[in-house]
Design an enzyme around this catalytic site. Structure first.
Site, PDB file in Angstrom:
ATOM      1  N   ASP A  85       0.693  -1.353   0.190  1.00 37.19           N
ATOM      2  CA  ASP A  85      -0.246   0.011  -0.048  1.00 37.19           C
ATOM      3  C   ASP A  85       0.625   1.108   0.105  1.00 37.19           C
ATOM      4  OD1 ASP A  85      -2.218  -1.303   0.437  1.00 37.19           O
ATOM      5  OD2 ASP A  85      -1.887  -2.009   2.711  1.00 37.19           O
ATOM      6  N   TYR A  97       5.218 -10.107   6.730  1.00 39.65           N
ATOM      7  CA  TYR A  97       6.017  -8.439   7.258  1.00 39.65           C
ATOM      8  C   TYR A  97       5.860  -8.618   8.834  1.00 39.65           C
ATOM      9  CZ  TYR A  97       2.973  -7.725   2.493  1.00 39.65           C
ATOM     10  OH  TYR A  97       2.577  -7.625   1.243  1.00 39.65           O
TER      11      TYR A  97
END
EC number: 5.4.99.12
Length: 257
Positions: free
Chosen positions: A57, A115
């Site tokens: 993002d 992540y």
């Protein structure tokens, strides 16, 4: 054509995510993908398509993003790491590059992603050097967050933790690891920074940030850990928590079989 696989690190602050975003009658927004494609096209003399493992993002960083691009035979002898790093902005770096079989696909062949989300726990101040990379949350009940994380491990329908915008055949994912580690970046005696790690076979749109937002609510004692299963069972985004800020998130590694 030969296929080049390369690993990327980047600071996502100045970019509108990974994916190219073209707008009618308006300037194109800067993205990681579009920046790479322009630089590579300038080197080989024709347009290219760069495919990334994960569509990070806007504002999200990476240390181990993986991508591939097809290169003409005439450019085989180039040292692509050196050539690209000489031309790319300083906030995008090629960590490693190599040629692979033309059947390799950076996105489709990925089997897991890792992540990391960084939290700063000192409510009095946030070091300026860390500000672009951490979510300043203040004090949190880390033990409660640990307990809540156990309810998210394994295979679940994570639609309650998915933001709208992507049509998928399935919203079931398997989280194989969800844990935290302390960091003593500024203090030898007390750590004010905690990093949460998320490893799964795939993530829904903003799923990691939504999980982080949920865990922080638990850490602030606004949600009990035992409520997590009910949030998952509701299959409704409105029953969950606000999305955590993008700048605390980093794509650490992409795994292949």
């Amino acid at each position: 054509m030969p296929r080049l696989k390369f690993t990327l690190a980047y600071v996502g602050t100045a970019y509108h995510g990974w994916q190219t975003q073209r707008r009618k009658s308006l300037p194109e927004l800067p993205t990681i993908q579009s920046t790479l494609e322009k630089v590579i096209a300038s080197i080989i003399g024709k347009p290219v398509r760069v495919c990334g493992a994960g569509r990070t993002d806007a504002g999200v960083h990476a240390e181990g993003q993986v991508a591939h691009v097809d290169i003409p035979e005439s450019k085989l002898k180039l040292d692509w790491q050196l050539v690209l790093n000489a031309s790319l902005p300083k906030n995008i770096r090629v960590v490693h590059s190599l040629y692979v079989e033309d059947t390799f696909h950076a996105q489709h062949d990925a089997v897991q992603k890792l992540y990391a989300y960084r939290l700063w726990l000192n409510h009095r101040y946030t070091p300026p050097v860390l500000y672009p990379f951490v979510w300043s949350c203040g004090r949190l009940d880390l033990e409660a967050m640990d307990k809540a994380s156990t309810f998210l491990l394994g295979t679940h329908n994570f639609v309650s933790l998915q933001n709208r915008g992507t049509k998928l055949l399935s919203t079931v994912r398997t989280i194989s690891a969800l844990y935290r580690e302390p960091s003593q970046f500024f203090s030898l005696n007390e750590s004010h920074e905690v990093t949460w790690f998320f490893k799964a076979d795939g993530f829904l749109k903003q799923m990691v940030r939504n999980i982080m937002g949920l865990l922080v609510l638990v850490g602030r004692r606004k949600i009990q850990p035992e409520k997590i299963p009910y949030i998952l069972e509701a299959k409704d985004r409105r029953h969950s928590a606000p999305t955590a800020p993008a700048h605390g998130l980093t794509l650490k590694k992409v795994f292949y079989s």
